[in-house]
Write a protein that holds these residues in place. Structure first.
Motif, short mmCIF file in Angstrom:
data_model
loop_
_atom_site.label_atom_id
_atom_site.label_comp_id
_atom_site.label_asym_id
_atom_site.label_seq_id
_atom_site.Cartn_x
_atom_site.Cartn_y
_atom_site.Cartn_z
N ALA A 1 0.83 -1.20 0.00
CA ALA A 1 0.00 0.00 0.00
C ALA A 1 0.87 1.25 0.00
O ALA A 1 1.84 1.36 0.75
N ALA A 2 0.48 2.21 -0.85
CA ALA A 2 1.21 3.47 -0.95
C ALA A 2 0.39 4.67 -0.53
O ALA A 2 0.95 5.75 -0.29
N HIS A 3 -0.94 4.50 -0.42
CA HIS A 3 -1.79 5.67 -0.19
C HIS A 3 -2.72 5.49 1.01
O HIS A 3 -2.72 6.31 1.93
N CYS A 4 -3.52 4.40 1.03
CA CYS A 4 -4.50 4.27 2.10
C CYS A 4 -4.85 2.80 2.36
O CYS A 4 -4.76 1.96 1.46
N ILE A 5 -5.24 2.52 3.61
CA ILE A 5 -5.68 1.18 4.02
C ILE A 5 -6.89 1.35 4.93
O ILE A 5 -6.85 2.12 5.91
N ALA A 6 -7.97 0.65 4.63
CA ALA A 6 -9.13 0.58 5.50
C ALA A 6 -9.38 -0.88 5.83
O ALA A 6 -9.55 -1.70 4.92
N LEU A 7 -9.40 -1.22 7.11
CA LEU A 7 -9.58 -2.60 7.55
C LEU A 7 -10.72 -2.67 8.54
O LEU A 7 -10.76 -1.92 9.52
N GLN A 8 -11.66 -3.57 8.29
CA GLN A 8 -12.80 -3.78 9.20
C GLN A 8 -12.96 -5.27 9.42
O GLN A 8 -12.91 -6.06 8.48
N SER A 9 -13.16 -5.66 10.68
CA SER A 9 -13.32 -7.08 11.00
C SER A 9 -14.18 -7.23 12.24
O SER A 9 -14.19 -6.36 13.12
N TYR A 10 -14.89 -8.35 12.28
CA TYR A 10 -15.63 -8.67 13.50
C TYR A 10 -14.67 -9.12 14.58
O TYR A 10 -14.67 -8.61 15.70
N ILE A 11 -13.79 -10.08 14.26
CA ILE A 11 -12.78 -10.57 15.20
C ILE A 11 -11.39 -10.25 14.64
O ILE A 11 -11.10 -10.51 13.47
N LEU B 1 -11.32 -0.66 12.01
CA LEU B 1 -12.58 -0.69 12.74
C LEU B 1 -12.88 -2.13 13.15
O LEU B 1 -13.00 -3.01 12.29
N ILE B 2 -12.99 -2.36 14.45
CA ILE B 2 -13.21 -3.70 14.98
C ILE B 2 -14.49 -3.67 15.80
O ILE B 2 -14.75 -2.72 16.55
N ASP B 3 -15.29 -4.71 15.68
CA ASP B 3 -16.50 -4.78 16.49
C ASP B 3 -16.12 -4.87 17.97
O ASP B 3 -15.17 -5.58 18.34
N SER B 4 -16.86 -4.18 18.82
CA SER B 4 -16.50 -4.11 20.23
C SER B 4 -16.65 -5.44 20.95
O SER B 4 -15.96 -5.70 21.93
N VAL B 5 -17.56 -6.30 20.48
CA VAL B 5 -17.67 -7.65 21.05
C VAL B 5 -16.59 -8.55 20.48
O VAL B 5 -15.90 -9.27 21.22
N GLY B 6 -16.41 -8.52 19.16
CA GLY B 6 -15.39 -9.35 18.53
C GLY B 6 -13.99 -9.03 19.01
O GLY B 6 -13.11 -9.91 19.04
N ALA B 7 -13.75 -7.77 19.41
CA ALA B 7 -12.42 -7.39 19.89
C ALA B 7 -12.05 -8.10 21.17
O ALA B 7 -10.86 -8.21 21.51
N LYS B 8 -13.06 -8.61 21.90
CA LYS B 8 -12.80 -9.24 23.19
C LYS B 8 -12.62 -10.75 23.09
O LYS B 8 -12.56 -11.44 24.11
N TYR B 9 -12.55 -11.29 21.86
CA TYR B 9 -12.36 -12.73 21.72
C TYR B 9 -10.95 -13.16 22.12
O TYR B 9 -10.71 -14.35 22.31
N SER B 10 -10.02 -12.26 22.19
CA SER B 10 -8.67 -12.60 22.65
C SER B 10 -8.25 -11.57 23.70
O SER B 10 -8.73 -10.44 23.71
N HIS B 11 -7.35 -11.97 24.59
CA HIS B 11 -6.92 -11.10 25.68
C HIS B 11 -5.39 -11.04 25.71
O HIS B 11 -4.73 -12.08 25.65
N PRO B 12 -4.84 -9.84 25.83
CA PRO B 12 -5.55 -8.55 25.80
C PRO B 12 -6.02 -8.23 24.39
O PRO B 12 -5.45 -8.72 23.42
N PRO B 13 -7.06 -7.41 24.23
CA PRO B 13 -7.51 -7.05 22.89
C PRO B 13 -6.39 -6.37 22.10
O PRO B 13 -5.61 -5.59 22.65
N ILE B 14 -6.34 -6.66 20.82
CA ILE B 14 -5.26 -6.13 19.99
C ILE B 14 -5.40 -4.64 19.74
O ILE B 14 -4.46 -3.97 19.29
N VAL B 15 -6.58 -4.09 20.04
CA VAL B 15 -6.81 -2.66 19.80
C VAL B 15 -5.79 -1.80 20.56
O VAL B 15 -5.35 -0.76 20.07
N HIS B 16 -5.40 -2.24 21.76
CA HIS B 16 -4.44 -1.46 22.55
C HIS B 16 -3.08 -1.42 21.86
O HIS B 16 -2.42 -0.37 21.82
N LEU B 17 -2.65 -2.55 21.30
CA LEU B 17 -1.37 -2.61 20.58
C LEU B 17 -1.41 -1.73 19.34
O LEU B 17 -0.45 -0.99 19.07
#
Length: 484
Positions: free
Chosen positions: A143-153, A180-196
């Protein structure tokens, strides 16, 4: 003050009863006035009246559609207008390409999707994480310009860390990144990767994380969409979350299977429009299509007509449900379905049964090993209804397969994130794609047929041989199927 205290201590049971009755009455009225499905309305009113305290709480958590129709409608209308001005003319001649029976299905899609059906798409089927994840990681690294990533988990595991590192590298070289990650799907692993991700400076947000101002997720209204959009012209979509259990090199012989799709062409821009709308809803930040969707190179050959179908609990509610009903109505020879969670409502089941009774061969493949035990019980309780009508049901003998695939008459395919259950068809934000192409339909059909070759048929005799107590358990669980 003493008089008030004495009054409260003496009459608190009566006060609790009065307050609970008032709350129950208002909640029951809300359910009766806002539920369009009479069965759902009756069920919620019954729960609320039978339990005036617990019932309203359950309705508050699981029964209210909190998505504002007017807000999402305005956002989507604006994005669709931008998109239409950006794209080419719609494609109409599906009869000569896929079959004459699909002409009316295209019209149905025009009225449901709001996205035009466009030619010029190059679509590649990716089998499980072994093919999908390397292709997605390579796209992120290029990617050279933009990336949009969305996932449930988006798990914080070995494959999740590879994605996080690739996104970090892209961010460091100046690529605009949104996750963009679903707030429930983000909790399927601990710690959630959103913090990283946030520590690495990657703009990461959660979808639907607040309830009445509290930091807790909604029970329903999940974002089940899976989108990766790169540099304005390349996209990935399908049913696959980001987790190492779909990689045989990491999960070994127990690796689960799934199907994902790499897309180039106008459909990639549609993926971005869906992502941008969800991102704006979650963050109030508007991603301008003119900044993210620059003039892109022509997609490689072969090129096929396709479009995205969004379904969600707003103005697009039951969009996939309607498309499936239309597809089953036009089928003339063969319907193939693969679904991990097969719990169709009575309307969709009636369409399947009617197709089988018309002489259409209907093959339904479900997992022999399901990752959700309660869903498996409910599915088993319902299978007799489709088998009695002439549908053929198969339980695969291999590892769990999370694929959501449908082909009609080897000319039309429907793929994406939607399961054939009430949660996907009415309560979740889902994203699917219809493809008018015999070659792709043939590839998907061949994949389903290979699964059938390694499956066991489910017969009435097999179902009747299940011990009574297990049948009773299955039926009891089936009663709760709309919320599994």
């Amino acid at each position: 003050m003493q008089v008030v205290s004495h009054f409260l201590l003496t009459y608190w049971p009566h006060l609790v009863a009065v307050v609970s009755l008032i709350i129950g009455a208002f909640t029951a009225i809300h359910a009766a006035m806002n539920k369009n499905d009479v069965r759902a309305a009756i069920a919620w009113v019954g729960v609320i009246l039978m339990s005036p305290l617990l019932g309203p709480f359950l309705y508050l958590v699981a029964g209210i559609n909190r998505i504002r129709h007017d807000q999402l409608s305005t956002q989507r209308s604006r994005l669709i207008k931008d998109y239409v001005n950006h794209a080419r003319e719609p494609f109409h001649d599906v009869a000569s390409l896929a079959g004459a029976q699909f002409t009316s299905l295209r019209v149905l899609g025009d009225r449901i999707s709001r996205f035009p059906l466009h030619d010029g798409n190059h679509i590649t089927l990716l089998d499980s994480g072994d093919e999908a994840y390397p292709a997605m990681l390579q796209a992120i690294d290029s990617a050279a310009h933009c990336i949009a990533l969305q996932s449930y988990i988006f798990d914080h595991d070995r494959i999740g860390l590879q994605f996080a590192q690739a996104l970090q590298r892209a961010h460091e070289r100046g690529v605009a990144v949104r996750v963009l990650i679903d707030s429930v799907g983000a909790k399927y692993s601990h710690p959630p990767i959103v913090h990283l991700l946030r520590r690495h400076g990657i703009h990461t947000e959660l979808f639907m994380s607040n309830l009445l101002g509290l930091r807790m997720p909604y029970a329903n209204l999940r974002s089940h969409r899976k989108i990766l959009f790169i540099d304005g012209h390349l996209g990935f979509m399908g049913g696959m979350n980001i987790r190492e259990s779909f990689m045989s090199s990491l999960a070994g012989r127990h690796a689960a299977r799934d199907t994902h799709f790499r897309v180039e062409g106008p459909v990639a821009t549609q993926l971005f429009a869906v992502f941008a709308n969800d991102w704006e809803f979650a963050t109030r930040e508007r991603l301008r299509i003119e900044d993210w969707c620059r003039i892109s190179p022509s997609a490689p050959q072969p090129q096929v007509p396709a479009r995205c179908i969004r379904s969600s609990p707003d103005r697009f509610i039951a969009a996939t449900h309607s498309v499936l009903l239309g597809a089953l109505a036009v089928a003339q020879r063969h319907v193939r379905i693969q679904s991990p969670y097969f719990l169709p409502d009575q309307t969709l089941m009636g369409a399947l049964n009617t197709a089988a009774r018309r002489g259409i061969q209907v093959d339904i493949v479900i997992p022999g090993r399901n990752n959700l035990r309660l869903v498996n019980y409910a599915m088993t309780a319902q299978l007799a209804q489709v088998i009695a009508a002439g549908c053929r049901v198969w339980r695969s003998r291999g590892n769990f397969d999370h694929s959501k695939l449908l082909t009609i008459d080897d000319g039309w395919s429907y793929v994406g994130s939607s399961n054939l259950d009430p949660r996907s068809l009415r309560l979740n934000f889902e994203l699917d794609m219809e493809i008018y192409d015999p070659v792709m339909a043939g590839r998907i059909a061949a994949r389903i047929d290979r699964e059938i070759e390694q499956s066991d048929p489910v017969t009435q005799e097999y179902l009747q041989a299940i011990p009574f107590l297990k049948q009773l358990r299955n039926r009891i669980i089936w009663l709760a199927s709309p919320y599994l």
